[in-house]
Scaffold this motif. Structure first.
Motif, PDB file in Angstrom:
ATOM      1  N   ALA A 135     -35.673 -87.370  29.768  1.00 14.94           N
ATOM      2  CA  ALA A 135     -34.721 -88.134  28.956  1.00 14.94           C
ATOM      3  C   ALA A 135     -34.688 -89.607  29.355  1.00 14.94           C
ATOM      4  O   ALA A 135     -34.288 -90.466  28.553  1.00 14.94           O
ATOM      5  CB  ALA A 135     -33.327 -87.540  29.096  1.00 14.94           C
ATOM      6  N   ARG A 136     -35.118 -89.924  30.573  1.00 15.28           N
ATOM      7  CA  ARG A 136     -35.097 -91.307  31.036  1.00 15.28           C
ATOM      8  C   ARG A 136     -35.940 -92.216  30.155  1.00 15.28           C
ATOM      9  O   ARG A 136     -35.649 -93.410  29.991  1.00 15.28           O
ATOM     10  CB  ARG A 136     -35.585 -91.364  32.483  1.00 15.28           C
ATOM     11  CG  ARG A 136     -35.632 -92.762  33.072  1.00 15.28           C
ATOM     12  CD  ARG A 136     -36.173 -92.708  34.489  1.00 15.28           C
ATOM     13  NE  ARG A 136     -35.280 -91.943  35.338  1.00 15.28           N
ATOM     14  CZ  ARG A 136     -34.156 -92.433  35.842  1.00 15.28           C
ATOM     15  NH1 ARG A 136     -33.815 -93.686  35.576  1.00 15.28           N
ATOM     16  NH2 ARG A 136     -33.403 -91.701  36.612  1.00 15.28           N
ATOM     17  N   ASP A 137     -37.021 -91.679  29.540  1.00 17.48           N
ATOM     18  CA  ASP A 137     -37.916 -92.477  28.715  1.00 17.48           C
ATOM     19  C   ASP A 137     -37.396 -92.677  27.292  1.00 17.48           C
ATOM     20  O   ASP A 137     -37.978 -93.463  26.531  1.00 17.48           O
ATOM     21  CB  ASP A 137     -39.299 -91.818  28.657  1.00 17.48           C
ATOM     22  CG  ASP A 137     -39.967 -91.774  30.026  1.00 17.48           C
ATOM     23  OD1 ASP A 137     -39.696 -92.676  30.840  1.00 17.48           O
ATOM     24  OD2 ASP A 137     -40.741 -90.821  30.289  1.00 17.48           O
ATOM     25  N   ALA A 138     -36.360 -91.964  26.910  1.00 20.26           N
ATOM     26  CA  ALA A 138     -35.804 -92.121  25.564  1.00 20.26           C
ATOM     27  C   ALA A 138     -35.183 -93.512  25.416  1.00 20.26           C
ATOM     28  O   ALA A 138     -34.601 -94.058  26.361  1.00 20.26           O
ATOM     29  CB  ALA A 138     -34.767 -91.046  25.286  1.00 20.26           C
ATOM     30  N   ASP A 139     -35.285 -94.087  24.246  1.00 19.58           N
ATOM     31  CA  ASP A 139     -34.789 -95.442  24.022  1.00 19.58           C
ATOM     32  C   ASP A 139     -33.297 -95.564  24.289  1.00 19.58           C
ATOM     33  O   ASP A 139     -32.841 -96.559  24.868  1.00 19.58           O
ATOM     34  CB  ASP A 139     -35.083 -95.869  22.577  1.00 19.58           C
ATOM     35  CG  ASP A 139     -36.578 -96.072  22.346  1.00 19.58           C
ATOM     36  OD1 ASP A 139     -37.307 -96.283  23.338  1.00 19.58           O
ATOM     37  OD2 ASP A 139     -37.009 -96.007  21.171  1.00 19.58           O
ATOM     38  N   ALA A 140     -32.535 -94.577  23.846  1.00 13.63           N
ATOM     39  CA  ALA A 140     -31.083 -94.649  24.008  1.00 13.63           C
ATOM     40  C   ALA A 140     -30.691 -94.689  25.475  1.00 13.63           C
ATOM     41  O   ALA A 140     -29.695 -95.325  25.848  1.00 13.63           O
ATOM     42  CB  ALA A 140     -30.425 -93.445  23.322  1.00 13.63           C
ATOM     43  N   VAL A 141     -31.463 -94.027  26.315  1.00  7.89           N
ATOM     44  CA  VAL A 141     -31.163 -94.003  27.750  1.00  7.89           C
ATOM     45  C   VAL A 141     -31.747 -95.229  28.441  1.00  7.89           C
ATOM     46  O   VAL A 141     -31.089 -95.876  29.260  1.00  7.89           O
ATOM     47  CB  VAL A 141     -31.709 -92.707  28.391  1.00  7.89           C
ATOM     48  CG1 VAL A 141     -31.465 -92.712  29.891  1.00  7.89           C
ATOM     49  CG2 VAL A 141     -31.080 -91.478  27.750  1.00  7.89           C
ATOM     50  N   ALA A 142     -32.986 -95.562  28.118  1.00 10.20           N
ATOM     51  CA  ALA A 142     -33.677 -96.643  28.817  1.00 10.20           C
ATOM     52  C   ALA A 142     -33.010 -97.996  28.627  1.00 10.20           C
ATOM     53  O   ALA A 142     -33.045 -98.841  29.535  1.00 10.20           O
ATOM     54  CB  ALA A 142     -35.130 -96.708  28.352  1.00 10.20           C
TER      55      ALA A 142
END
Length: 482
Positions: free
Chosen positions: A429-436
């Motif tokens: 999930a770290r690579d998802a835009d919303a998280v990054a």
């Protein structure tokens, strides 16, 4: 429970947790101001102080607490021996400080050692007084002393660090705290110094203290010894990153492991004569601890970059390369607290000492073999060295607790598997835009939510039988024995 004992227990908790929480808060403030080189330099010096304090104490504090009777004359003998040892060690360290600086290869270490070694004199002056206070259940007095010295020393250290005094802020903080600790103990002495020292009973105290000293040396090798080796091989900057990176792991172990081991030690000791009930209590405790603690360690590991940034600031983001792998090891280390408690309850403290020695030796070898590949490799090698001892741990439990390893696997595989799934989900999930693109705090909350949800789904899908079994085991253990 007896009211004086209940009051002592409450103040003991205040002393333990209040002092630690105050110390942790001050530590976070200091880290945000000081540079990694300053933290590494002080950590190397503090490792030397801790090593010498083991010999200045000689195990006498614990021996005095454990002895059924002790006279003022014997206490004066203990005090005199502690002070003589401290004076000798202080003089030796003062003279050898330049040589130690050369051997370790850290500039300014000699000066820090020469000034900071005065803490040995302060600490040794209070050893016997602290032992008597613990014998008399004067935990309120000890609690107030710990809180006062921690807060005052910490305030002085933070002020000096904020005004640009670097590593000397930590040295002065240590000196002030040690002096206040000793002074508070001697404001109301537990015995008269006018009594002539009696060395006749010191031999028995020294015999007990020798065992305590041996255990402390083994523990030292796996903790402060590792830090000193890192300082010698990688320098103060790397040691500062390592020391700060493992601090949060240490805090979690203190908050979880200390409480668990204290309760388990008392409970298992009562069941030592009934192997079946002891085995059931052990497996139930391990199962409950694994279910509760594993997701916290998974979040601590997967969100290490965010936690390091929030707790310590931008200059300490490299701590994540240490905190990440070491936090995963914490999930196993918490469970091993119960292993130690069981072996001690069965009258096998020598086995726990052997296991501690194996872990310490493995840690030192891991640092030595991996240091030329960088700090991240050192952290991974350290974790691997501790995992290699785990099968020996289970084998000893199987031998003395009968088939414990099958039960251990049966009650821990699901929490550990669920924790691994949670860690993988958070890493992806770290690579998802919303998280990054979120802030560090929001990123931490999002990752923790994803990890927690993944863990709960795994338990709901695969672990309902284990959850029901744990509930019934807990109810059975609460029933009074016939």
């Amino acid at each position: 429970m007896n009211p004086p004992i209940l009051s002592s227990l409450a103040w003991s908790l205040v002393r333990t947790w209040g002092g630690r929480l105050a110390g942790f808060a001050i530590y976070f403030q200091l880290v945000r101001v000081l540079a990694p080189e300053d933290m590494g330099l002080f950590s190397a010096a503090f490792a030397v102080f801790v090593f010498l304090e083991i010999f200045a104490d000689l195990g006498m504090v614990q021996a005095v607490v454990q002895r059924p009777q002790v006279t003022p004359a014997q206490l004066n003998a203990v005090l005199l021996l502690n002070m003589l040892a401290a004076v000798l060690l202080t003089a030796v360290l003062w003279s050898a400080a330049p040589l130690v600086e050369t051997l370790v290869g850290i500039p300014r270490l000699g000066a820090v050692l020469q000034v900071g070694c005065l803490t040995l004199l302060f600490s040794s002056a209070g050893f016997a007084q602290e032992a008597m206070a613990r014998r008399r259940f004067e935990f309120r007095r000890l609690a107030m002393r710990t809180l006062f010295s921690t807060i005052v020393g910490g305030a002085v250290g933070v002020w000096l660090a904020a005004t640009g005094h670097g590593v000397w802020a930590l040295v002065v903080q240590l000196l002030v705290s040690s002096a206040l600790n000793a002074g508070a103990l001697w404001l109301r002495p537990a015995w008269s110094l006018r009594v002539r020292p009696d060395f006749r009973g010191v031999g028995q105290l020294a015999c007990f203290g020798t065992h305590v000293t041996g255990m402390r040396l083994v523990e030292y090798a796996g903790t402060r010894g590792v830090e000193l080796l890192i300082a010698m091989l990688l320098g103060p900057h790397a040691l500062g990153i390592y020391a700060v990176g493992t601090k949060i792991h240490y805090i979690f172990m203190q908050l979880l492991g200390l409480a668990l081991s204290d309760v388990a030690q008392s409970g298992y000791a009562r069941l030592a004569a009934d192997l079946d009930r002891l085995r059931a209590a052990y497996l139930s405790s391990v199962s409950a601890a694994a279910l509760a603690a594993t997701p916290a360690w998974a979040v601590l590991s997967a969100a290490a970059p965010e936690i390091a940034l929030i707790a310590f600031g931008p200059r300490w983001t490299a701590c994540a390369q240490v905190l990440g792998p070491v936090a995963l090891l914490g999930a196993l280390q918490v469970l091993q607290k119960f292993d130690t408690a069981v072996l001690n309850a069965l009258g096998r403290p020598g086995l726990t000492l052997m296991l501690s020695a194996a872990r310490s030796l493995g840690a030192l070898l891991a640092v030595w073999l991996a240091h030329d590949r960088g700090l991240a490799a050192v952290a991974m090698a350290f974790v691997a060295s501790q995992l290699l001892v785990a099968p020996v741990n289970l084998w000893l439990l199987h031998r003395h607790l009968k088939a414990a390893w099958r039960g251990w696997i049966g009650c821990t595989w699901l929490p550990l598997f669920g924790g691994c799934l949670a860690w993988i989900a958070m890493s992806l999930a770290r690579d998802a835009d919303a998280v990054a693109h979120a802030t560090a705090l929001v990123r931490l909350l999002m990752l923790a939510s994803i990890g927690g949800a993944t863990y709960l789904v795994a338990l709901a899908a695969l672990g309902r039988r284990q959850l029901y079994g744990l509930w019934f085991d807990w109810r059975a253990l609460r029933r009074p024995s016939p």
